[in-house]
Write an enzyme that holds these catalytic residues in place. Structure first.
Site, short mmCIF file in Angstrom:
data_model
loop_
_atom_site.label_atom_id
_atom_site.label_comp_id
_atom_site.label_asym_id
_atom_site.label_seq_id
_atom_site.Cartn_x
_atom_site.Cartn_y
_atom_site.Cartn_z
N TYR A 33 -1.00 -1.79 5.41
CA TYR A 33 -1.86 -1.05 3.78
C TYR A 33 -2.46 -0.29 4.62
CZ TYR A 33 -4.76 -3.72 6.71
OH TYR A 33 -6.13 -4.99 6.79
N ARG A 52 -3.46 7.61 8.89
CA ARG A 52 -3.34 6.84 10.14
C ARG A 52 -1.95 5.82 8.82
NH1 ARG A 52 -7.37 2.24 10.61
NH2 ARG A 52 -7.46 2.51 8.36
N ARG A 101 18.30 -11.45 2.86
CA ARG A 101 17.25 -12.08 3.69
C ARG A 101 18.66 -12.14 4.52
NH1 ARG A 101 15.74 -15.69 7.14
NH2 ARG A 101 13.36 -15.24 8.20
N LYS A 151 -1.53 -0.89 11.13
CA LYS A 151 -1.84 -1.51 10.49
C LYS A 151 -0.85 -1.93 9.01
CE LYS A 151 -6.29 -0.53 7.13
NZ LYS A 151 -6.78 -2.19 7.89
N GLU A 183 -11.14 -6.90 18.83
CA GLU A 183 -12.03 -6.12 18.28
C GLU A 183 -12.73 -7.37 16.58
OE1 GLU A 183 -9.53 -3.48 16.20
OE2 GLU A 183 -7.60 -5.09 16.44
#
Length: 287
Positions: A33, A52, A101, A151, A183
């Protein structure tokens, strides 16, 4: 008012947007995201977020849903349709729902990803009260997976960290490994000592923040000293000031780390100046 959202080529009322229960983001957290801020109806650092996103998709061997130009148009259309003056555009790309799945995923070239975007209106985003008062953070162990530079939507532990901070009467948490700060739960972390800005260097251990890159560039252009290296939580507690950066918080001062109050307990001059510079320059470059 019902928002208009974007889902796989369609602009829809949020109440009508549906994603398959077999989507791999739902079953495997198999998705990435980006969040792009909007100030004055314009996008802040869109190009950096798009680059990114491209990198994250490549690291996960995931197919890009569309071109950067198309993404820009979708962002702008959503901002216009939802009347966003100040706020955010959230974008998520998942590997889609290729079948039942399964831990193994199919050939990326034959799997259509799921693309979702929506807006969030946040009036006064650039003038958040926390920017004037500063925030308090606690330190917690960093037990996330090793590829934090991607991310992904795997945000359970950062969410738990936010709740740990809330329970402790703080605003956020800084994560540490072997006593070294990695972070914040949703931001990059910095300390300031004797006028020098210190932040962890880029690696797989931290997110390569788009706001981080811009802030460090602006700091160097303003003749501020910047040192990219590891720093310990003990060093942070003894700093003159501290701050965090993120796409939605910009530059946010930190005034307390665990029980240690930094300086006089108010936002420091370096963080305040960097916030001013970042917002000024970002507004000039917004698209």
């Amino acid at each position: 008012m019902t928002r208009t959202v974007y889902l796989n080529g369609e602009y829809l009322p949020e109440t009508e947007a549906k994603v398959s229960i077999f989507d791999r983001a739902f079953l495997m957290a198999d998705g990435v995201y980006e969040v792009t801020s909007v100030l004055g109806g314009k996008l802040i650092d869109f190009d950096g977020h798009a680059k990114r996103l491209e990198r994250s998709l490549g690291e996960l061997d995931m197919k890009a849903p569309c071109s950067k130009e198309d993404l820009l148009q979708i962002h702008r259309e959503l901002v216009a349709r939802n009347g966003i003056e100040d706020g955010l555009v959230y974008l998520q790309v998942t590997r889609g729902a290729p079948g039942d799945r399964d831990f193994a995923f199919p050939d990326p070239e034959t799997t259509e990803p799921t693309l979702v975007l929506f807006t969030q209106s946040k009036p006064g985003l650039a003038d958040a009260p926390a920017s004037r008062t500063g925030i308090k953070v606690i330190s917690i162990d960093d037990i996330r997976w090793g590829r934090r530079d991607i991310k992904t939507v795997q945000l359970l532990y950062p969410s738990m960290g936010k709740m740990m901070a809330k329970k402790a009467g703080a605003d956020d948490a800084w994560m540490t490994e072997d006593g070294v700060v990695t972070e914040g739960t949703s931001n990059n972390a910095y300390i300031v000592k004797n006028g020098r800005i210190v932040t962890r260097s880029l690696s797989n251990d931290i997110l390569h923040g788009i706001t981080r890159a811009a802030v460090l560039r602006f700091a160097r252009e303003a003749q501020m000293e910047v040192e990219e290296r590891d720093f310990t939580i003990e060093e942070a507690r003894e700093a003159d000031e501290a701050f965090v950066t993120s796409a939605s918080a910009f530059v946010l001062p930190v005034v307390q780390i665990d029980e240690a109050v930094l300086g006089d307990g108010a936002p420091g001059p370096v963080a305040k100046r960097l916030r001013e510079i970042y917002l000024d320059e970002s507004r000039k470059a917004a698209i």
